[in-house]
Design an enzyme around this catalytic site. Structure first.
Site, PDB file in Angstrom:
ATOM      1  N   LYS A 237       0.372  26.837  84.010  1.00  0.00           N
ATOM      2  CA  LYS A 237       1.439  27.159  83.057  1.00  0.00           C
ATOM      3  C   LYS A 237       1.943  28.577  83.314  1.00  0.00           C
ATOM      4  CE  LYS A 237       0.626  28.310  78.709  1.00  0.00           C
ATOM      5  NZ  LYS A 237       0.175  28.041  77.336  1.00  0.00           N
TER       6      LYS A 237
ATOM      7  N   ASP B 284      -3.951  27.012  81.852  1.00  0.00           N
ATOM      8  CA  ASP B 284      -3.043  27.003  80.700  1.00  0.00           C
ATOM      9  C   ASP B 284      -3.058  28.392  80.062  1.00  0.00           C
ATOM     10  OD1 ASP B 284      -1.277  25.754  78.968  1.00  0.00           O
ATOM     11  OD2 ASP B 284      -2.842  24.880  77.705  1.00  0.00           O
TER      12      ASP B 284
ATOM     13  N   GLY C  91     -10.354  23.762  74.372  1.00  0.00           N
ATOM     14  CA  GLY C  91     -11.043  22.701  75.108  1.00  0.00           C
ATOM     15  C   GLY C  91     -10.283  21.396  75.207  1.00  0.00           C
TER      16      GLY C  91
ATOM     17  N   ASP D  91     -12.866  31.110  79.626  1.00  0.00           N
ATOM     18  CA  ASP D  91     -11.897  31.644  78.646  1.00  0.00           C
ATOM     19  C   ASP D  91     -12.458  32.931  78.043  1.00  0.00           C
ATOM     20  OD1 ASP D  91      -9.373  30.037  76.966  1.00  0.00           O
ATOM     21  OD2 ASP D  91     -10.138  31.931  76.150  1.00  0.00           O
TER      22      ASP D  91
ATOM     23  N   TRP E 116      -7.756  20.290  77.167  1.00  0.00           N
ATOM     24  CA  TRP E 116      -7.561  19.725  78.513  1.00  0.00           C
ATOM     25  C   TRP E 116      -8.870  19.186  79.079  1.00  0.00           C
ATOM     26  CZ3 TRP E 116      -3.740  23.050  81.985  1.00  0.00           C
ATOM     27  CH2 TRP E 116      -2.448  22.975  81.425  1.00  0.00           C
TER      28      TRP E 116
ATOM     29  N   ASP F 164     -13.321  36.852  81.396  1.00  0.00           N
ATOM     30  CA  ASP F 164     -11.939  37.069  81.818  1.00  0.00           C
ATOM     31  C   ASP F 164     -11.758  36.451  83.204  1.00  0.00           C
ATOM     32  OD1 ASP F 164      -9.586  38.379  82.992  1.00  0.00           O
ATOM     33  OD2 ASP F 164      -9.716  39.768  81.302  1.00  0.00           O
TER      34      ASP F 164
HETATM   35  C1  LIG Z   1      -2.885  27.826  75.307  1.00  0.00           C
HETATM   36  S1  LIG Z   1      -4.572  28.261  75.312  1.00  0.00           S
HETATM   37  C2  LIG Z   1      -5.273  26.980  76.312  1.00  0.00           C
HETATM   38  C3  LIG Z   1      -5.305  25.638  75.665  1.00  0.00           C
HETATM   39  C4  LIG Z   1      -6.172  24.632  76.422  1.00  0.00           C
HETATM   40  N1  LIG Z   1      -5.556  24.235  77.674  1.00  0.00           N
HETATM   41  C5  LIG Z   1      -6.429  23.396  75.613  1.00  0.00           C
HETATM   42  O1  LIG Z   1      -5.932  22.324  75.953  1.00  0.00           O
HETATM   43  O2  LIG Z   1      -7.175  23.483  74.630  1.00  0.00           O
HETATM   44  C6  LIG Z   1      -4.595  29.651  76.360  1.00  0.00           C
HETATM   45  C7  LIG Z   1      -5.972  30.305  76.528  1.00  0.00           C
HETATM   46  O3  LIG Z   1      -5.898  31.297  77.560  1.00  0.00           O
HETATM   47  C8  LIG Z   1      -6.928  32.239  77.280  1.00  0.00           C
HETATM   48  N2  LIG Z   1      -6.742  33.457  78.082  1.00  0.00           N
HETATM   49  C9  LIG Z   1      -5.699  34.334  78.054  1.00  0.00           C
HETATM   50  N3  LIG Z   1      -5.900  35.330  78.937  1.00  0.00           N
HETATM   51  C10 LIG Z   1      -7.092  35.058  79.564  1.00  0.00           C
HETATM   52  C11 LIG Z   1      -7.834  35.735  80.586  1.00  0.00           C
HETATM   53  N4  LIG Z   1      -7.399  36.869  81.137  1.00  0.00           N
HETATM   54  N5  LIG Z   1      -8.999  35.177  80.997  1.00  0.00           N
HETATM   55  C12 LIG Z   1      -9.452  34.021  80.422  1.00  0.00           C
HETATM   56  N6  LIG Z   1      -8.783  33.358  79.440  1.00  0.00           N
HETATM   57  C13 LIG Z   1      -7.634  33.866  79.015  1.00  0.00           C
HETATM   58  C14 LIG Z   1      -6.768  32.458  75.773  1.00  0.00           C
HETATM   59  O4  LIG Z   1      -7.950  33.012  75.229  1.00  0.00           O
HETATM   60  C15 LIG Z   1      -6.470  31.031  75.281  1.00  0.00           C
HETATM   61  O5  LIG Z   1      -7.613  30.404  74.783  1.00  0.00           O
END
Ligand SMILES: C[S@@+](CC[C@H](N)C(=O)[O-])C[C@H]1O[C@@H](n2cnc3c(N)ncnc32)[C@H](O)[C@@H]1O
Length: 187
Positions: A145, A105, A47, A66, A49, A82
């Protein structure tokens, strides 16, 4: 600044993750200034961002998605789902074509097999781009990203089909050895 000090800075300033400084740097560089923006935050856990954006633009409305659950962020409507199923979330689906800003991200799980990972990352990128294109309004902005690999150029070219301006950023808070990189698209 040393990499760890970004995490300490986040702690000191009350943010959930060091990732906020990557987003902040990009928004400053592109002079983003929509005080009441409607935002879709893809892969928003934990959370950081969303929390940053709501503090910076208190009049904004945020929707986040997420695979993982998050501690509530004031002002964020969160959906545990997803990204591939986003069209099934009625509350977000009803807002197609109306978002000012889509940020992603996403960090996929990696297998360690380079060719497999590159294709998985590319497919996730394309899915995220599809979502951005259909959920953004006509003057929307997309920040995503991704990772340096042989398919990155293809993805950037694909973005150029939908955005009049595409730029690449490697923010200072991004670990150089991670290979992560951010693309910015403006319609
Ligand atoms: C680097 S973290 C994001 C950090 C966030 N931007 C922050 O500032 O707190 C990446 C996130 O992408 C989510 N993620 C990965 N694949 C996903 C998908 N197919 N659908 C939804 N979320 C996904 C992961 O669960 C993870 O929480």
């Amino acid at each position: 600044m040393l990499q760890d000090t970004w995490a300490l800075k986040a702690q000191r300033e009350g943010y959930r993750s060091r990732a906020v400084y990557k987003l902040e740097e990009i928004l400053v560089k592109v002079k983003y200034n929509n005080q009441s923006c409607k935002v879709l935050d893809i892969g928003c856990a934990p959370g950081g961002w969303s929390d940053y954006l709501i503090k910076k633009y208190p009049k904004s409305s945020l929707y986040g998605i997420d695979l993982l659950d998050i501690k509530p962020v004031k002002g964020l409507k969160f959906f545990r789902e997803d990204i591939c199923n986003i069209d099934n979330i009625t509350e977000i689906h009803n807002k197609k074509g109306s978002f000012d800003l889509v940020i992603s991200d996403l960090a996929p799980n990696l297998s360690g097999i380079r060719d497999v990972d590159e294709i998985n990352i590319h497919e996730l990128n394309l899915e995220t781009l599809r979502v951005a294109v259909s959920y953004l309004n006509d003057s929307g902005t997309f920040i995503v990203k991704t990772f340096q690999n042989t398919l990155l150029k293809n993805f950037r070219t694909e973005m150029e089909n939908y955005f009049s301006l595409v730029q690449t950023f490697k923010p200072a808070a991004s670990k150089s050895k991670s290979g992560e990189i951010y693309l910015y698209g403006d319609k």
